[in-house]
Design a protein around this motif. Sequence first.
Motif, short mmCIF file in Angstrom:
data_model
loop_
_atom_site.label_atom_id
_atom_site.label_comp_id
_atom_site.label_asym_id
_atom_site.label_seq_id
_atom_site.Cartn_x
_atom_site.Cartn_y
_atom_site.Cartn_z
N ASN A 1 0.83 -1.19 0.00
CA ASN A 1 0.00 0.00 0.00
C ASN A 1 0.88 1.25 0.00
O ASN A 1 1.92 1.29 0.66
N GLY A 2 0.43 2.26 -0.73
CA GLY A 2 1.20 3.50 -0.76
C GLY A 2 0.69 4.45 -1.82
O GLY A 2 -0.17 4.10 -2.65
N TYR A 3 1.21 5.66 -1.81
CA TYR A 3 0.77 6.68 -2.76
C TYR A 3 1.43 6.46 -4.12
O TYR A 3 2.65 6.29 -4.22
N LEU A 4 0.61 6.46 -5.15
CA LEU A 4 1.10 6.41 -6.52
C LEU A 4 1.35 7.80 -7.07
O LEU A 4 2.09 7.97 -8.04
N TYR A 5 0.70 8.78 -6.44
CA TYR A 5 0.87 10.18 -6.85
C TYR A 5 0.53 11.07 -5.66
O TYR A 5 -0.48 10.84 -4.98
N GLY A 6 1.35 12.08 -5.42
CA GLY A 6 1.06 13.06 -4.39
C GLY A 6 0.99 12.44 -3.00
O GLY A 6 1.45 11.33 -2.75
N LYS A 7 0.39 13.19 -2.08
CA LYS A 7 0.19 12.74 -0.71
C LYS A 7 -0.89 13.61 -0.08
O LYS A 7 -0.99 14.79 -0.39
N ALA A 8 -1.67 13.03 0.78
CA ALA A 8 -2.78 13.76 1.43
C ALA A 8 -2.56 13.83 2.92
O ALA A 8 -2.14 12.85 3.54
N ASP A 9 -2.83 14.99 3.50
CA ASP A 9 -2.76 15.14 4.95
C ASP A 9 -4.12 15.45 5.56
O ASP A 9 -4.22 15.83 6.71
N HIS A 10 -5.18 15.30 4.74
CA HIS A 10 -6.55 15.48 5.24
C HIS A 10 -7.32 14.19 4.99
O HIS A 10 -7.09 13.50 4.01
N PHE A 11 -8.21 13.86 5.89
CA PHE A 11 -8.94 12.61 5.78
C PHE A 11 -10.45 12.83 5.97
O PHE A 11 -11.16 11.93 6.36
N VAL A 12 -10.93 14.03 5.71
CA VAL A 12 -12.34 14.34 5.88
C VAL A 12 -12.98 14.57 4.52
O VAL A 12 -12.49 15.37 3.72
#
Length: 373
Positions: A176-187
């Motif tokens: 599991n992991g990011y294929l593009y970018g990254k997110a720091d919000h989960f809402v």
Amino acid sequence: MLHLMNKIILKPGKDRSVFRYHPWIFSGAIAKTEGKLQEGDLVRVYSSDNQYLATGHYQIGSIAVRILTFEDEEIGYSFWLQRITAAYHMRRAIGLTDRADNDTFRLIHGEGDNLPGLVVDYYAGVAVVQFHSVGMYLERGNITRALLETLGDRLTAIYDKSESTLPYKAAIDPHNGYLYGKADHFVAQENGLKFNVDWLEGQKTGFFIDQRENRHLLEKYAGNKQVLNMFCYTGGFSFYAMRGGARSVHSVDVSTRAIELAKQNVALNFPGDRRHEAFAEDPEIKKSKPETAERLTAFSSDTSSGCGTQRPHRALGGTCVLLAAAPTATLCFRRWRRSLLLQAIPSPALLPFGQQGPTPADGPQRNCQPFTE
């Protein structure tokens, strides 16, 4: 034209399902193969009289081929872009993509979008991808590129959550992991309600998007009722019931993490509302007192998704006994099996079955089943 060495020839009469556009070829339908087939390879399918039928991904198992196309066409980047763009335009046409009160939808639903083995859920700028076949996993580069081209600046990250969805015997090592970018919000937001999406550690892609219409249906039944949400996961049905005017809502799940997220989700939408209580315990033994005049219960009988307990029929039976003690009771199932229900609910007062729930366009499952005495 696509010319591949790998070829599958079907037994006589086994091509009928292909002419009906069934998206799978079962192993028992295969007469012989040509070429050195490896799991995940593209393969051409022919009838017993050597007529071209379809092209798909080969896999080891009872489902031997997941069909991608019934046309003799090249499977390259333009193919993936066309399919993903068509899926997005359909969601846009039915009003899921450009609403201020909704930034959550299922963009790709496997065979329903002619992309068997692929699920993509969209959460407020993040596409969470699950590959369910080796063939799809091997195309993750093209799929990532096509998602970026289709969604443009609406996409901030793509997360691959396929570690547990791919065949464990396949000669790959997914993580599991990011294929593009990254997110720091989960809402994210669904129909005006906010919720935390745990795509890193949660079930499926983090939320059961395919239950949107069923949650909305439950909201319509919840007015002035006490609601018991069994196997609640992160509480999606619970806060829909609260918005529907429920007098009280109890959420129960064996997972402490799920209950914590359920509490957070209720706080996001109804801060300080004391109608909701959450319990991290085995739903099999959770009992609510049946003193109310009317009660509404939502829960799952599906063990494949890991919801709550591996013995849901015992909780189901216990809950129905409690409900039957009230003058009126309504049950709403996320999934159900008739044999399980008949075993768990012997009382003829709870039969026959009620009306069938609606089917969301981006999640074609018809599995919400209300009951009334």
